[in-house]
Design a protein around this motif. Structure first.
Motif, PDB file in Angstrom:
ATOM      1  N   SER A 168       0.813  -1.217   0.000  1.00  0.00           N
ATOM      2  CA  SER A 168       0.000   0.000   0.000  1.00  0.00           C
ATOM      3  C   SER A 168       0.846   1.266   0.000  1.00  0.00           C
ATOM      4  CB  SER A 168      -0.945  -0.007   1.203  1.00  0.00           C
ATOM      5  OG  SER A 168      -1.837  -1.091   1.119  1.00  0.00           O
ATOM      6  N   ASN A 169       1.554   1.486  -1.082  1.00  0.00           N
ATOM      7  CA  ASN A 169       2.278   2.744  -1.278  1.00  0.00           C
ATOM      8  C   ASN A 169       2.350   3.033  -2.772  1.00  0.00           C
ATOM      9  OD1 ASN A 169       4.969   1.721  -2.397  1.00  0.00           O
ATOM     10  ND2 ASN A 169       4.840   0.591  -0.471  1.00  0.00           N
ATOM     11  N   ALA A 170       2.561   4.297  -3.111  1.00  0.00           N
ATOM     12  CA  ALA A 170       2.523   4.719  -4.511  1.00  0.00           C
ATOM     13  C   ALA A 170       3.630   4.079  -5.335  1.00  0.00           C
ATOM     14  CB  ALA A 170       2.614   6.244  -4.607  1.00  0.00           C
ATOM     15  N   CYS A 171       4.807   3.883  -4.719  1.00  0.00           N
ATOM     16  CA  CYS A 171       5.926   3.299  -5.450  1.00  0.00           C
ATOM     17  C   CYS A 171       5.587   1.904  -5.954  1.00  0.00           C
ATOM     18  CB  CYS A 171       7.172   3.266  -4.551  1.00  0.00           C
ATOM     19  SG  CYS A 171       8.590   2.441  -5.306  1.00  0.00           S
ATOM     20  N   GLU A 172       5.175   1.026  -5.050  1.00  0.00           N
ATOM     21  CA  GLU A 172       4.920  -0.367  -5.445  1.00  0.00           C
ATOM     22  C   GLU A 172       3.619  -0.528  -6.216  1.00  0.00           C
ATOM     23  OE1 GLU A 172       6.407  -3.519  -2.546  1.00  0.00           O
ATOM     24  OE2 GLU A 172       6.274  -1.770  -1.237  1.00  0.00           O
ATOM     25  N   ARG A 259       3.834  11.213  -6.310  1.00  0.00           N
ATOM     26  CA  ARG A 259       2.604  10.415  -6.250  1.00  0.00           C
ATOM     27  C   ARG A 259       2.422   9.852  -4.842  1.00  0.00           C
ATOM     28  NH1 ARG A 259       4.466  10.543 -11.228  1.00  0.00           N
ATOM     29  NH2 ARG A 259       6.415   9.539 -10.591  1.00  0.00           N
ATOM     30  N   ILE A 260       1.172   9.774  -4.399  1.00  0.00           N
ATOM     31  CA  ILE A 260       0.847   9.185  -3.103  1.00  0.00           C
ATOM     32  C   ILE A 260      -0.223   8.114  -3.322  1.00  0.00           C
ATOM     33  CG2 ILE A 260       1.429  11.279  -1.832  1.00  0.00           C
ATOM     34  CD1 ILE A 260      -1.635  11.752  -1.520  1.00  0.00           C
ATOM     35  N   TRP A 261      -0.421   7.274  -2.311  1.00  0.00           N
ATOM     36  CA  TRP A 261      -1.440   6.226  -2.340  1.00  0.00           C
ATOM     37  C   TRP A 261      -2.551   6.617  -1.377  1.00  0.00           C
ATOM     38  CZ3 TRP A 261      -3.107   2.392  -5.128  1.00  0.00           C
ATOM     39  CH2 TRP A 261      -3.846   1.348  -4.570  1.00  0.00           C
ATOM     40  N   ARG A 262      -3.762   6.804  -1.921  1.00  0.00           N
ATOM     41  CA  ARG A 262      -4.887   7.224  -1.084  1.00  0.00           C
ATOM     42  C   ARG A 262      -6.173   6.592  -1.600  1.00  0.00           C
ATOM     43  NH1 ARG A 262      -5.804  13.441  -0.884  1.00  0.00           N
ATOM     44  NH2 ARG A 262      -3.987  13.374   0.507  1.00  0.00           N
ATOM     45  N   ASP A 263      -6.944   6.013  -0.677  1.00  0.00           N
ATOM     46  CA  ASP A 263      -8.257   5.429  -0.996  1.00  0.00           C
ATOM     47  C   ASP A 263      -8.165   4.447  -2.163  1.00  0.00           C
ATOM     48  OD1 ASP A 263      -9.370   7.019   1.013  1.00  0.00           O
ATOM     49  OD2 ASP A 263      -9.750   8.675  -0.373  1.00  0.00           O
ATOM     50  N   VAL A 300      15.959  15.763  10.767  1.00  0.00           N
ATOM     51  CA  VAL A 300      14.639  16.206  10.308  1.00  0.00           C
ATOM     52  C   VAL A 300      14.037  15.172   9.357  1.00  0.00           C
ATOM     53  CG1 VAL A 300      13.355  18.012   9.099  1.00  0.00           C
ATOM     54  CG2 VAL A 300      15.315  18.626  10.532  1.00  0.00           C
ATOM     55  N   ILE A 301      14.845  14.709   8.428  1.00  0.00           N
ATOM     56  CA  ILE A 301      14.358  13.756   7.432  1.00  0.00           C
ATOM     57  C   ILE A 301      14.037  12.413   8.074  1.00  0.00           C
ATOM     58  CG2 ILE A 301      15.034  12.447   5.368  1.00  0.00           C
ATOM     59  CD1 ILE A 301      16.677  15.033   4.617  1.00  0.00           C
ATOM     60  N   GLY A 302      14.863  11.995   9.027  1.00  0.00           N
ATOM     61  CA  GLY A 302      14.570  10.751   9.743  1.00  0.00           C
ATOM     62  C   GLY A 302      13.256  10.826  10.490  1.00  0.00           C
ATOM     63  N   GLU A 303      12.998  11.984  11.116  1.00  0.00           N
ATOM     64  CA  GLU A 303      11.735  12.189  11.821  1.00  0.00           C
ATOM     65  C   GLU A 303      10.555  12.155  10.843  1.00  0.00           C
ATOM     66  OE1 GLU A 303       9.985  13.190  15.734  1.00  0.00           O
ATOM     67  OE2 GLU A 303      11.909  12.408  15.030  1.00  0.00           O
ATOM     68  N   ALA A 304      10.740  12.783   9.686  1.00  0.00           N
ATOM     69  CA  ALA A 304       9.675  12.814   8.681  1.00  0.00           C
ATOM     70  C   ALA A 304       9.364  11.414   8.165  1.00  0.00           C
ATOM     71  CB  ALA A 304      10.074  13.729   7.528  1.00  0.00           C
ATOM     72  N   ILE A 305      10.391  10.633   7.893  1.00  0.00           N
ATOM     73  CA  ILE A 305      10.193   9.265   7.405  1.00  0.00           C
ATOM     74  C   ILE A 305       9.505   8.411   8.461  1.00  0.00           C
ATOM     75  CG2 ILE A 305      11.397   7.142   6.749  1.00  0.00           C
ATOM     76  CD1 ILE A 305      13.517   8.930   5.421  1.00  0.00           C
ATOM     77  N   GLY A 306       9.939   8.583   9.713  1.00  0.00           N
ATOM     78  CA  GLY A 306       9.417   7.752  10.793  1.00  0.00           C
ATOM     79  C   GLY A 306       7.926   7.888  11.027  1.00  0.00           C
ATOM     80  N   TYR A 307       7.380   9.066  10.770  1.00  0.00           N
ATOM     81  CA  TYR A 307       5.964   9.311  11.067  1.00  0.00           C
ATOM     82  C   TYR A 307       5.081   9.419   9.817  1.00  0.00           C
ATOM     83  CZ  TYR A 307       7.252  10.071  15.920  1.00  0.00           C
ATOM     84  OH  TYR A 307       7.715   9.890  17.201  1.00  0.00           O
ATOM     85  N   CYS A 308       5.686   9.368   8.653  1.00  0.00           N
ATOM     86  CA  CYS A 308       4.901   9.543   7.422  1.00  0.00           C
ATOM     87  C   CYS A 308       4.163   8.262   7.067  1.00  0.00           C
ATOM     88  CB  CYS A 308       5.830   9.950   6.277  1.00  0.00           C
ATOM     89  SG  CYS A 308       4.939  10.423   4.775  1.00  0.00           S
ATOM     90  N   ASN A 309       2.888   8.382   6.715  1.00  0.00           N
ATOM     91  CA  ASN A 309       2.123   7.204   6.327  1.00  0.00           C
ATOM     92  C   ASN A 309       2.233   6.908   4.831  1.00  0.00           C
ATOM     93  OD1 ASN A 309       0.604   9.245   5.252  1.00  0.00           O
ATOM     94  ND2 ASN A 309      -1.246   8.822   6.441  1.00  0.00           N
ATOM     95  N   GLN A 310       3.072   7.667   4.136  1.00  0.00           N
ATOM     96  CA  GLN A 310       3.366   7.423   2.730  1.00  0.00           C
ATOM     97  C   GLN A 310       4.825   6.999   2.605  1.00  0.00           C
ATOM     98  OE1 GLN A 310       1.127   7.691   0.182  1.00  0.00           O
ATOM     99  NE2 GLN A 310      -0.537   8.492   1.460  1.00  0.00           N
TER     100      GLN A 310
END
Length: 355
Positions: A168-172, A259-263, A300-310
């Motif tokens: 469930s992500n845009a890449c895959e 691109r993101i994965w949504r709905d 900053v980037i590590g924090e962003a990756i850790g909490y991002c649902n994408q």
């Protein structure tokens, strides 16, 4: 440069467990060298042997290419998941009959228009060169890899079941649709599987849950169980195949470079979609004492990756952090050659007034 690209490919082909093993060995040898607990010649010999072995793994990639007698071909997105898949197949004793084809693109970012043409691939490479500091690869290598991909797909024998893995992500999800686009004329049975969903159903309990964002996060031991639980119900019929192929065509015609994965759909969004999210993560981080409010970009980037649902990859977040510097939202300390070399903070109001 060619040797460095070969090293990068070799490292990318390893699973997480293998990477940890290699890194632990290298660090241990470096410590022995520093402490002079072992002769320099012995340590160098061991490190050279490790290097030769790792590069040998890279040269053995052809072992996983489809062969006339294979019964299954697994199409996976990304080198990390490919490494885990190969390890799991070996552990199950399936390596002779199950082969692996890897799509190495990060389909969540960059233009996809006319990806099946040299011009489209050149435009995509140009975008990476201009925006992604560490992800650009030389055009000739991109062409070689694409040619290798088409050759591997052409070598799949008719009796083999083709299994495309996604999550469930845009890449895959985008990569899965591109794979089906390339495979649509094959007469083989096609099936789509999601290792993340299978493992979550197998292992999650009310008191202990893991939600995977991408297939590469699934450990090889759990992937083994997922492979044992594959169901025939995942086979695509012709109508489903054509729907997914049309969706690839629609996605690739979009001008969006993110691109993101949504709905249940891949959506193209503006390049600055994550900018406010990055700034929010920066604002919540406590700067080191005496560093005048600056925070390491990597933190900053590590924090962003850790909490991002994408899942878009750290290189895209780093690109947007640099854009926030360029447009005056952030100020920088250090050199933006790579995220570990510089720090950022919100631009002060006085600085904005003076600029």
């Amino acid at each position: 440069m060619k040797e460095l690209r070969s090293i990068k490919k070799a490292v990318d082909s390893l699973g997480h467990a293998e990477l940890r093993s290699y890194l632990s060995f290298i660090l241990a040898e470096i410590k022995l060298l520093r402490d002079q607990a072992e002769s320099r010649e012995d340590s160098i010999a061991k490190l050279l042997e490790l290097y030769d072995g790792l590069m040998g793994l890279q040269q053995q990639r052809g072992f996983w290419n489809p062969v006339p007698a294979c019964t299954h071909v697994h199409v996976v997105i990304g080198d990390s998941f490919a490494g885990s898949m190969k390890y799991a197949l070996k552990e199950l004793g399936w390596a002779e009959s199950h082969k692996v084809i890897t799509l190495r693109e990060n389909y969540a970012i960059g233009p996809l228009d006319r990806l099946d043409s040299p011009e489209g691939r050149m435009a995509r490479s140009d975008w990476f060169r201009d925006h992604i500091t560490e992800a650009f690869e030389h055009y000739t290598e991109v062409e070689e890899e694409y040619s290798e991909l088409l050759d591997n797909l052409a070598q799949i024998p008719e009796q083999a079941r083709i299994m495309i893995w996604t999550s469930s992500n845009a890449c895959e999800q985008t990569g899965m649709r591109h794979a089906l686009h390339l495979l649509q004329s094959k007469r083989n049975t096609l099936a789509v599987y999601d290792a993340c969903v299978i493992c979550e159903e197998l292992y999650n309990r009310p008191d202990a849950r893991i939600e995977y964002r991408r297939s590469g996060e699934v450990p090889p031991d759990k992937l083994k169980e997922a492979l044992l639980r594959m169901e025939e119900s995942s086979t695509l019929n012709n109508a489903e195949l054509m729907r997914l192929v049309r969706e690839w065509e629609a996605i690739s015609e979009q001008t969006a470079t993110l691109r993101i994965w949504r709905d249940g759909a891949v959506l193209g969004v503006t390049a600055d979609y994550f900018d406010s999210y990055l700034l929010d993560k920066l604002d919540k981080l406590k700067p080191p004492a005496g560093d005048h409010g600056f925070v390491k970009a990597a933190r900053v980037i590590g924090e962003a990756i850790g909490y991002c649902n994408q899942y878009v990859g750290d290189s895209y977040f780093e690109y947007r952090l640099r854009e926030l510097i360029y447009n005056g939202t952030l100020e920088i300390k250090g050199l933006p050659a790579a995220m570990r070399f510089y720090s950022v903070r919100r631009k002060r109001q006085q600085d904005k007034a003076d600029s």
